[in-house]
Design a protein around this motif. Structure first.
Motif, mmCIF file in Angstrom:
data_model
loop_
_atom_site.group_PDB
_atom_site.id
_atom_site.type_symbol
_atom_site.label_atom_id
_atom_site.label_comp_id
_atom_site.label_asym_id
_atom_site.label_seq_id
_atom_site.Cartn_x
_atom_site.Cartn_y
_atom_site.Cartn_z
ATOM 1 N N ALA A 86 -2.323 -81.100 -58.863
ATOM 2 C CA ALA A 86 -3.279 -82.130 -58.451
ATOM 3 C C ALA A 86 -4.712 -81.653 -58.649
ATOM 4 O O ALA A 86 -5.024 -80.479 -58.483
ATOM 5 N N GLN A 87 -5.572 -82.595 -59.017
ATOM 6 C CA GLN A 87 -6.992 -82.319 -59.190
ATOM 7 C C GLN A 87 -7.751 -82.925 -58.016
ATOM 8 O O GLN A 87 -7.508 -84.074 -57.646
ATOM 9 N N ASP B 274 -12.096 -77.697 -54.998
ATOM 10 C CA ASP B 274 -11.150 -76.889 -54.226
ATOM 11 C C ASP B 274 -10.109 -77.782 -53.549
ATOM 12 O O ASP B 274 -10.406 -78.911 -53.169
ATOM 13 N N ALA B 275 -8.904 -77.251 -53.369
ATOM 14 C CA ALA B 275 -7.867 -77.999 -52.658
ATOM 15 C C ALA B 275 -8.218 -78.140 -51.177
ATOM 16 O O ALA B 275 -7.865 -79.130 -50.539
ATOM 17 N N ARG C 60 -5.948 -91.179 -55.444
ATOM 18 C CA ARG C 60 -6.110 -91.730 -54.103
ATOM 19 C C ARG C 60 -7.321 -91.072 -53.471
ATOM 20 O O ARG C 60 -7.521 -89.861 -53.611
ATOM 21 N N THR C 61 -8.126 -91.861 -52.775
ATOM 22 C CA THR C 61 -9.321 -91.348 -52.102
ATOM 23 C C THR C 61 -9.172 -91.543 -50.604
ATOM 24 O O THR C 61 -8.748 -92.608 -50.147
ATOM 25 N N ASN C 62 -9.496 -90.505 -49.852
ATOM 26 C CA ASN C 62 -9.529 -90.569 -48.392
ATOM 27 C C ASN C 62 -10.918 -90.155 -47.930
ATOM 28 O O ASN C 62 -11.561 -89.310 -48.549
ATOM 29 N N LYS C 63 -11.358 -90.760 -46.827
ATOM 30 C CA LYS C 63 -12.662 -90.444 -46.259
ATOM 31 C C LYS C 63 -12.501 -90.096 -44.788
ATOM 32 O O LYS C 63 -11.603 -90.600 -44.121
ATOM 33 N N THR D 148 -6.142 -86.578 -57.785
ATOM 34 C CA THR D 148 -5.593 -87.208 -58.982
ATOM 35 C C THR D 148 -4.373 -86.435 -59.455
ATOM 36 O O THR D 148 -4.399 -85.209 -59.537
ATOM 37 N N ASP D 149 -3.307 -87.183 -59.757
ATOM 38 C CA ASP D 149 -2.095 -86.607 -60.325
ATOM 39 C C ASP D 149 -2.306 -86.526 -61.837
ATOM 40 O O ASP D 149 -2.436 -87.567 -62.502
ATOM 41 N N PRO D 150 -2.361 -85.326 -62.409
ATOM 42 C CA PRO D 150 -2.642 -85.210 -63.841
ATOM 43 C C PRO D 150 -1.537 -85.784 -64.733
ATOM 44 O O PRO D 150 -1.797 -86.151 -65.874
ATOM 45 N N ALA D 151 -0.336 -85.896 -64.210
ATOM 46 C CA ALA D 151 0.778 -86.425 -65.009
ATOM 47 C C ALA D 151 0.675 -87.938 -65.180
ATOM 48 O O ALA D 151 0.996 -88.476 -66.238
ATOM 49 N N THR D 152 0.222 -88.637 -64.125
ATOM 50 C CA THR D 152 0.192 -90.104 -64.163
ATOM 51 C C THR D 152 -1.227 -90.665 -64.174
ATOM 52 O O THR D 152 -1.418 -91.850 -64.407
#
Length: 70
Positions: free
Chosen positions: A8-9, A24-25, A48-51, A40-44
């Motif tokens: 994941a990015q 950073d994770a 998703r964004t969370n605040k 972001t899932d690099p495969a797909t």
């Protein structure tokens, strides 16, 4: 819920976030404010964004503190 996908990015935004920690994770929060992270899932390429709003507990200096039990 669930864990982030493998590879994941991460992209953080908020107070104290800069090019040294924005991908950073995990981050260490040192300032109050609104933070967001997009994962972001690099495969797909799905993302998703969370605040979250962060505020630090600051005791009221006019309120008497409870006695310390020893």
């Amino acid at each position: 819920g669930g864990a982030a996908p493998a590879g994941a990015q991460y992209r953080w935004a908020g107070p104290g976030i800069d090019n040294t920690n924005e991908t950073d994770a995990e981050i260490t929060v040192t300032e109050e404010g609104c933070y967001s992270v997009t994962i972001t899932d690099p495969a797909t390429l799905c993302s998703r964004t969370n605040k979250v709003d962060v505020s630090f507990y600051k005791p009221d200096p006019t309120t008497p503190q409870p006695p310390v039990v020893q």
